[in-house]
Design an enzyme around this catalytic site. Structure first.
Site, mmCIF file in Angstrom:
data_model
loop_
_atom_site.group_PDB
_atom_site.id
_atom_site.type_symbol
_atom_site.label_atom_id
_atom_site.label_comp_id
_atom_site.label_asym_id
_atom_site.label_seq_id
_atom_site.Cartn_x
_atom_site.Cartn_y
_atom_site.Cartn_z
ATOM 1 N N HIS A 49 0.961 -1.060 0.021
ATOM 2 C CA HIS A 49 0.045 0.019 -0.042
ATOM 3 C C HIS A 49 1.009 1.289 -0.055
ATOM 4 O O HIS A 49 0.548 2.230 -0.748
ATOM 5 C CB HIS A 49 -0.780 -0.093 1.093
ATOM 6 C CG HIS A 49 -1.727 0.982 1.287
ATOM 7 N ND1 HIS A 49 -2.886 1.203 0.294
ATOM 8 C CD2 HIS A 49 -2.035 2.100 2.152
ATOM 9 C CE1 HIS A 49 -3.536 2.390 0.498
ATOM 10 N NE2 HIS A 49 -3.128 2.859 1.643
ATOM 11 N N GLN B 133 3.945 1.511 -0.960
ATOM 12 C CA GLN B 133 4.658 1.654 -2.363
ATOM 13 C C GLN B 133 3.595 2.034 -3.447
ATOM 14 O O GLN B 133 4.010 2.915 -4.357
ATOM 15 C CB GLN B 133 5.291 0.246 -2.818
ATOM 16 C CG GLN B 133 6.490 -0.068 -2.228
ATOM 17 C CD GLN B 133 7.573 0.918 -2.253
ATOM 18 O OE1 GLN B 133 8.006 1.433 -1.509
ATOM 19 N NE2 GLN B 133 8.050 0.926 -3.548
ATOM 20 N N HIS C 38 1.238 4.291 -2.988
ATOM 21 C CA HIS C 38 0.846 5.548 -2.664
ATOM 22 C C HIS C 38 1.926 6.440 -3.203
ATOM 23 O O HIS C 38 2.019 7.370 -3.922
ATOM 24 C CB HIS C 38 0.892 5.902 -1.013
ATOM 25 C CG HIS C 38 -0.549 6.032 -0.623
ATOM 26 N ND1 HIS C 38 -1.332 7.312 -0.644
ATOM 27 C CD2 HIS C 38 -1.301 4.967 -0.221
ATOM 28 C CE1 HIS C 38 -2.569 6.819 -0.113
ATOM 29 N NE2 HIS C 38 -2.810 5.639 0.146
#
Length: 101
Positions: free
Chosen positions: A77, A79, A81
């Site tokens: 998650h 990475q 973002h």
């Protein structure tokens, strides 16, 4: 700092960068290109911190002297973002140049 806290910091920092990029896009819509460029520059400065955190996490993973942090949905998650914020910034920066012609 724990790995989980580093990951949360990466998510937060990437989110701040993406928010600045989308603020810049609003400035483009208002034809305030200097304001848009200023916000993109702020996003770039925030990205430096996000990149530092990402590099720290990668370095920890490559360190053979310590156990690698477990791959988790939270890491994926973070990475996601980070990469999404980079893409948004790059695309919006290009849009500034296109619309300022």
């Amino acid at each position: 700092m724990s790995t989980e806290m580093q990951i949360m910091e990466l998510i937060s920092t990437a989110g701040d960068s993406k928010a600045k990029a989308f603020e810049a896009l609003k400035k483009v819509k208002e034809k305030d290109f200097e304001g848009a460029r200023a916000l993109i520059n702020e996003a770039r400065k925030i990205d430096i911190e996000a990149h530092r955190i990402q590099t720290e996490l990668i370095t920890q993973d490559l360190n053979e002297d310590v156990e690698s942090p477990a791959m988790s949905l939270l890491m994926v998650h973070a990475q996601d973002h980070y990469m999404t914020s980079q893409l948004a910034k790059d695309l919006i920066e290009a849009l500034i140049e296109v619309f300022d012609k």
